[in-house]
Design a protein around this motif. Structure first.
Motif, PDB file in Angstrom:
ATOM      1  N   MET A   1     -16.753  22.045 -29.574  1.00  0.00           N
ATOM      2  CA  MET A   1     -17.960  21.365 -29.073  1.00  0.00           C
ATOM      3  C   MET A   1     -18.196  21.690 -27.590  1.00  0.00           C
ATOM      4  N   LYS A   2     -17.072  21.620 -26.807  1.00  0.00           N
ATOM      5  CA  LYS A   2     -17.191  21.876 -25.371  1.00  0.00           C
ATOM      6  C   LYS A   2     -17.671  23.296 -25.128  1.00  0.00           C
TER       7      LYS A   2
ATOM      8  N   ILE B   1     -21.369  23.545 -25.588  1.00  0.00           N
ATOM      9  CA  ILE B   1     -22.133  22.998 -24.449  1.00  0.00           C
ATOM     10  C   ILE B   1     -22.258  24.102 -23.400  1.00  0.00           C
ATOM     11  N   ALA B   2     -21.138  24.803 -23.154  1.00  0.00           N
ATOM     12  CA  ALA B   2     -21.153  25.908 -22.185  1.00  0.00           C
ATOM     13  C   ALA B   2     -22.088  27.014 -22.669  1.00  0.00           C
TER      14      ALA B   2
ATOM     15  N   ILE C   1     -13.785  28.738 -21.086  1.00  0.00           N
ATOM     16  CA  ILE C   1     -14.435  29.161 -22.342  1.00  0.00           C
ATOM     17  C   ILE C   1     -13.957  30.578 -22.655  1.00  0.00           C
TER      18      ILE C   1
ATOM     19  N   LYS D   1      -7.023  29.867 -20.278  1.00  0.00           N
ATOM     20  CA  LYS D   1      -8.196  28.982 -20.395  1.00  0.00           C
ATOM     21  C   LYS D   1      -7.786  27.500 -20.361  1.00  0.00           C
TER      22      LYS D   1
ATOM     23  N   ALA E   1     -21.336  21.863 -17.076  1.00  0.00           N
ATOM     24  CA  ALA E   1     -21.519  22.266 -18.475  1.00  0.00           C
ATOM     25  C   ALA E   1     -20.509  23.341 -18.880  1.00  0.00           C
ATOM     26  N   LEU E   2     -20.129  24.191 -17.927  1.00  0.00           N
ATOM     27  CA  LEU E   2     -19.131  25.227 -18.233  1.00  0.00           C
ATOM     28  C   LEU E   2     -17.788  24.597 -18.601  1.00  0.00           C
ATOM     29  N   TYR E   3     -17.575  23.355 -18.135  1.00  0.00           N
ATOM     30  CA  TYR E   3     -16.334  22.644 -18.474  1.00  0.00           C
ATOM     31  C   TYR E   3     -16.564  21.694 -19.648  1.00  0.00           C
ATOM     32  N   GLY E   4     -17.681  21.855 -20.320  1.00  0.00           N
ATOM     33  CA  GLY E   4     -17.956  21.084 -21.533  1.00  0.00           C
ATOM     34  C   GLY E   4     -18.434  19.670 -21.292  1.00  0.00           C
ATOM     35  N   MET E   5     -18.889  19.365 -20.052  1.00  0.00           N
ATOM     36  CA  MET E   5     -19.355  17.994 -19.787  1.00  0.00           C
ATOM     37  C   MET E   5     -20.767  17.804 -20.348  1.00  0.00           C
ATOM     38  N   ARG E   6     -20.962  16.680 -21.013  1.00  0.00           N
ATOM     39  CA  ARG E   6     -22.272  16.384 -21.595  1.00  0.00           C
ATOM     40  C   ARG E   6     -23.255  15.970 -20.500  1.00  0.00           C
TER      41      ARG E   6
ATOM     42  N   PHE F   1     -24.820  22.863 -14.024  1.00  0.00           N
ATOM     43  CA  PHE F   1     -24.433  24.060 -14.772  1.00  0.00           C
ATOM     44  C   PHE F   1     -22.910  24.236 -14.759  1.00  0.00           C
TER      45      PHE F   1
ATOM     46  N   ARG G   1     -22.543  14.681 -16.752  1.00  0.00           N
ATOM     47  CA  ARG G   1     -22.646  15.606 -15.614  1.00  0.00           C
ATOM     48  C   ARG G   1     -23.734  15.226 -14.614  1.00  0.00           C
TER      49      ARG G   1
ATOM     50  N   ASN H   1     -25.764  26.095 -22.266  1.00  0.00           N
ATOM     51  CA  ASN H   1     -26.194  26.032 -20.866  1.00  0.00           C
ATOM     52  C   ASN H   1     -26.247  27.402 -20.201  1.00  0.00           C
ATOM     53  N   ILE H   2     -25.360  28.319 -20.613  1.00  0.00           N
ATOM     54  CA  ILE H   2     -25.437  29.694 -20.074  1.00  0.00           C
ATOM     55  C   ILE H   2     -26.747  30.329 -20.565  1.00  0.00           C
TER      56      ILE H   2
END
Lengths: 321, 243
Positions: free
Chosen positions: B1-2, B5-6, B89, A72, A102-107, A99, A111, B9-10
């Motif tokens: 936190m990251k 967010i994931a 993740i 990861k 967001a999977l990479y944690g971007m706010r 989307f 994004r 959004n999922i």
């Protein structure tokens, strides 16, 4: 330290060996191409590096991170473009990019501007609000690449990025790859297209039956099979009539004719041009062209892998190009 | 936190792309409504209150298992699921995000028979806190069962077929409409191996105040099933989807 390091990598499925003990390194900011026919082990190799498949044996590190142990952490610095465009059909282009970010944690505040910028950069701004399923093949490919770049990865893995798409989109993708290289992104790239690999890769590895047959820069690969020098002369007289006299004059060279009324002179040493031009001048033979003949990368591929380039062409046709 | 967010959004994507689509909303309403009507017509003299726990359990079970199994198999066949596997993740966060949307859909399904029944009966006796807890537990275990099915299925039709292997026996074995005490003796141990038995029993306690099992046992067993199913799903995803 190499950005990507692969050591003795092997993948077997039952009795079948997909990748057989391969090793290579990719330096930071380099474009490294993997060239081979279908079933050669390109996608299996990429899948192991990106963590979608487990190696049977061998080591993989990306920016010093052990991919097997810290998958990861390694995936966080990778951008991945699979061989098929795999975004969400029901979502529009903009939402797909957001989307993925967001999977990479971007706010949200990071994004959304990045997604807009990428849509513009890939000339997809007008299609941003259209669902992905309504995109053409070329547009789908471009958006998939944009999605891989949304988190500004250090290493980009592209599996057959231009297969099956139109010429204009292919050109845009190639330009984009070169642009990314300028910005320092490391790129691992698999392709069926010999000319494409030749045009954009710093180094190329030929893979066949799970093994790396040869690797190096384009000129290194060419030198590895090229023994001797050849020059083609296009003249204004009948080439056949000059062969015998040329052979007498330049005994150390082999001289042949081509059907297009040109003469080909081959030697183990470099051929000095002036004596030959003088020979033609003295006999009032006009020379329109004198060109060094080099083997193409395709010739090198065929010679080193034993695979006819027509096999690659057939693979491309199977994929709908 | 990251990771969160994931996660968020999922969940948001699944709700928007799948659960809020008109066919699924109508399935979520029509299916529980039809079963409720069918049960009422079949036993006109029967107490709606007594039928309600079974109807709620069935609505949640059918809604959640089919939705998760089908959506994941659909995403896998289109390869968009790979995006989640390649994202930085953990598989646990991904599993939680995928089941969260289904659990919400299950809760929505559960309240269709409740709203319908509210036109006919007085709910002053109902322990709403307990009812919501039971619905949440049933939805979570059913969603995890749906995920287990998705891991085993390659195609959407396979997922649907596998779901039915689980669901229909559970209708008869978990005390939804037939009391466990009326089942043949050799089948009864099987009933106690199924999470829905415990969830339905808590629902009966919340709606009619008549538990068959000790509430402590049911409260204890459901989290055990959830944790076990969660780890089995995570293990199977790791083993089967990362080749």
């Amino acid at each position: 330290m190499a950005m990507v390091s692969v050591t003795n990598l092997k993948k077997t499925y039952g009795n079948f060996t997909a990748v057989d003990n391969i090793s290579f390194e990719i330096e930071k900011g380099e474009i490294f191409g993997f060239l081979g026919p279908n079933g050669a082990g390109k996608t299996s190799t990429i899948n192991m590096i990106i963590g979608l498949s487990r190696p049977t044996s061998g080591e993989i590190t990306v920016d010093g991170i052990d991919v097997k142990q810290q998958t990861k952490k390694a995936q966080a610095i990778m951008g991945i473009v699979p061989d098929e465009s795999n975004l969400y059909n029901e979502m529009d282009g903009f939402d797909n990019l957001c989307f993925c970010a967001a999977l990479y944690g971007m706010r949200k505040e990071e994004r959304e501007p990045k997604a807009r910028q990428l849509l513009e950069q890939f000339r997809l701004k007008d299609a941003g609000k259209r669902p992905f399923k309504a995109y053409s093949k070329g547009m789908r490919r471009k958006l998939t690449i944009a999605a891989a770049l949304i988190h500004s990865p250090q290493v980009l893995f592209l599996d057959e990025p231009t297969t099956g798409i139109d010429v204009e989109s292919s050109r845009q993708i190639r330009d984009m790859i070169l642009e990314l290289k300028k910005k320092g992104t490391t790129i691992f790239f698999t392709t069926h297209y010999i000319e494409e690999a030749e045009r954009i890769c710093d180094r190329i590895a030929f893979i066949a039956e799970g093994q790396i047959v040869a690797s190096g820069t384009v000129s290194q690969l060419m030198e590895s099979v090229s023994h001797g020098h050849a020059i083609r002369f296009v003249i204004d007289k009948n080439a056949e009539s000059s062969v015998a006299e040329l052979k007498t004059h330049f005994k150390e060279n082999e001289v042949t004719t081509s059907p297009d009324n040109s003469l080909v002179m081959v030697s183990d040493q470099r051929i000095p041009l002036f004596p030959v031009m003088e020979f033609f001048h003295d006999r009032e033979i006009g020379v329109y062209e004198a060109r060094e003949i080099r083997p193409s990368l395709e010739d090198v591929f065929v010679k080193l892998t034993g695979i006819e380039s027509s096999v690659l062409k057939k693979d491309r046709e199977k994929r709908g190009c | 936190m990251k990771s969160w967010i994931a996660f968020w959004n999922i969940l948001k994507k699944d709700v928007k792309s799948y659960y809020l689509k008109p066919p699924n909303i109508s399935w979520g309403i029509i299916f529980p409504l039809s079963w409720t009507l069918m049960q009422l017509i079949r036993s006109p003299g029967g107490s709606i209150l007594e039928l309600l726990p079974g109807l709620i359990s069935m609505s949640v079970l059918f809604g959640t298992t089919s939705m998760l199994a089908v959506t994941i198999t659909f995403e896998r066949s289109g390869r968009s699921f790979e995006r989640l596997l390649l994202a930085p993740i953990s598989i646990s966060i991904m599993v939680l995000a995928k089941i969260a949307g289904t659990v919400l859909f299950g809760i929505f399904n559960a309240f269709v028979p409740v709203i319908f029944a509210s036109f006919f009966i007085d709910f002053s006796m109902v322990n709403w806190g307990l009812l919501l807890f039971a619905v949440l537990m049933i939805a979570t275990t059913s969603a995890l069962m749906g995920l287990l099915i998705a891991v085993s299925a390659e195609q959407v039709f396979e997922a649907q077929t596998f779901s039915n292997f689980f669901r229909f026996p559970m209708l008869f074995l978990c005390g939804l409409f037939i009391p466990i005490s009326s089942l043949p003796v050799f089948l009864r141990p099987l009933s106690y191996c199924l999470p829905l038995t415990y969830g339905t029993d808590i629902l009966k306690g919340a709606i009619t105040g008549t538990n068959i099992l000790s509430p402590l046992l049911s409260f204890g067993m459901l989290p055990v099933f959830e944790v076990a199913l969660f780890f089995i799903c995570r293990h199977n995803i790791n083993r089967k989807w990362i080749l």
